[in-house]
Design an enzyme around this catalytic site. Structure first.
Site, short mmCIF file in Angstrom:
data_model
loop_
_atom_site.label_atom_id
_atom_site.label_comp_id
_atom_site.label_asym_id
_atom_site.label_seq_id
_atom_site.Cartn_x
_atom_site.Cartn_y
_atom_site.Cartn_z
N CYS A 1 6.36 -8.23 6.37
CA CYS A 1 6.25 -9.31 7.36
C CYS A 1 6.05 -10.65 6.66
CB CYS A 1 5.09 -9.05 8.32
SG CYS A 1 5.38 -7.70 9.49
N ARG B 1 0.84 -1.20 0.00
CA ARG B 1 0.00 0.00 0.00
C ARG B 1 0.87 1.24 0.00
NH1 ARG B 1 -1.98 3.62 3.79
NH2 ARG B 1 -0.70 2.62 5.39
#
Length: 207
Positions: free
Chosen positions: A142, A90
């Site tokens: 992550c 994003r």
């Protein structure tokens, strides 16, 4: 038993990353002589984080690896069941890289955690911290790090997302792990809670 625990640096204009704060607290307070705790801070970079993790694993040869990250839209601690095959950003990572639904490798299937996520959540709840297993680690750094850990290394390994706790104010980031997070509400957990949760997992995994 040597346990490596990693966290991430701040990103997206935020001054803190809850996983880094937890890592700092663990490094300064660990006292269980039965477990050799090693910690490492990873860069928030799709390419750099897996490289840094791999170099640390070669250097310290851990028996178990537990990676920590933060998920701004969550209000409880969430061990992840799976690392997915895609990368999507994003916002750019700290190296300016912003993949758009790109394949991380040549494997289309998700890779499963090598420490049972439900058992990890139960270990966390046993010390009074709310926890629940999560289906996957999202699409940001992550997940890319967790996937590289599971793909390239063979020791027991897990990824745990913690809420984006802050010493002051609330997190700026929030929708990197869960696209519909809608920002980062102030969670009810404290850094003390998060350290207690991760400590419980280290002791559970290391014995």
């Amino acid at each position: 038993m040597r346990v490596l625990v990693t966290g991430f640096a701040p990103f997206g204009g935020d001054a803190e990353n809850a996983s880094a704060v937890v890592l700092h607290e663990l490094t300064g307070s660990w006292s269980d002589s039965r477990i050799d705790l090693v910690t490492a801070l990873l860069p928030v970079e799709f390419d750099g984080a897996p490289r840094a993790l791999a170099a640390t694993i070669v250097d310290v040869a851990p028996d178990v690896v537990i990676c920590l990250g933060e998920a701004g839209g969550r209000t409880l601690v969430t061990p992840e069941r799976w690392a997915g095959p895609l990368a999507h950003a994003r916002i750019p990572d700290n190296a300016g890289h912003a993949p758009s639904n790109e394949q991380l490798d040549g494997h289309p299937e998700p890779f499963g955690s090598r420490l049972d996520a439900d058992a990890v959540a139960e270990a966390i709840r046993s010390v009074g911290v709310p926890a629940e297993a999560s289906s996957d680690a999202g699409l940001f750094v992550c997940n890319a790090t967790f996937r590289a850990l599971l793909r390239d290394h063979c020791m027991p390994a897990a990824f745990i997302h913690v809420p984006a706790v802050r010493h002051m104010g609330v997190a700026v980031v929030g929708a990197e792990t869960d696209a519909d997070a809608g920002g980062a509400p102030a969670p009810g957990l404290s850094f003390e809670d998060l350290v207690r949760a991760v400590t419980a997992v280290i002791r559970w995994a290391g014995h």
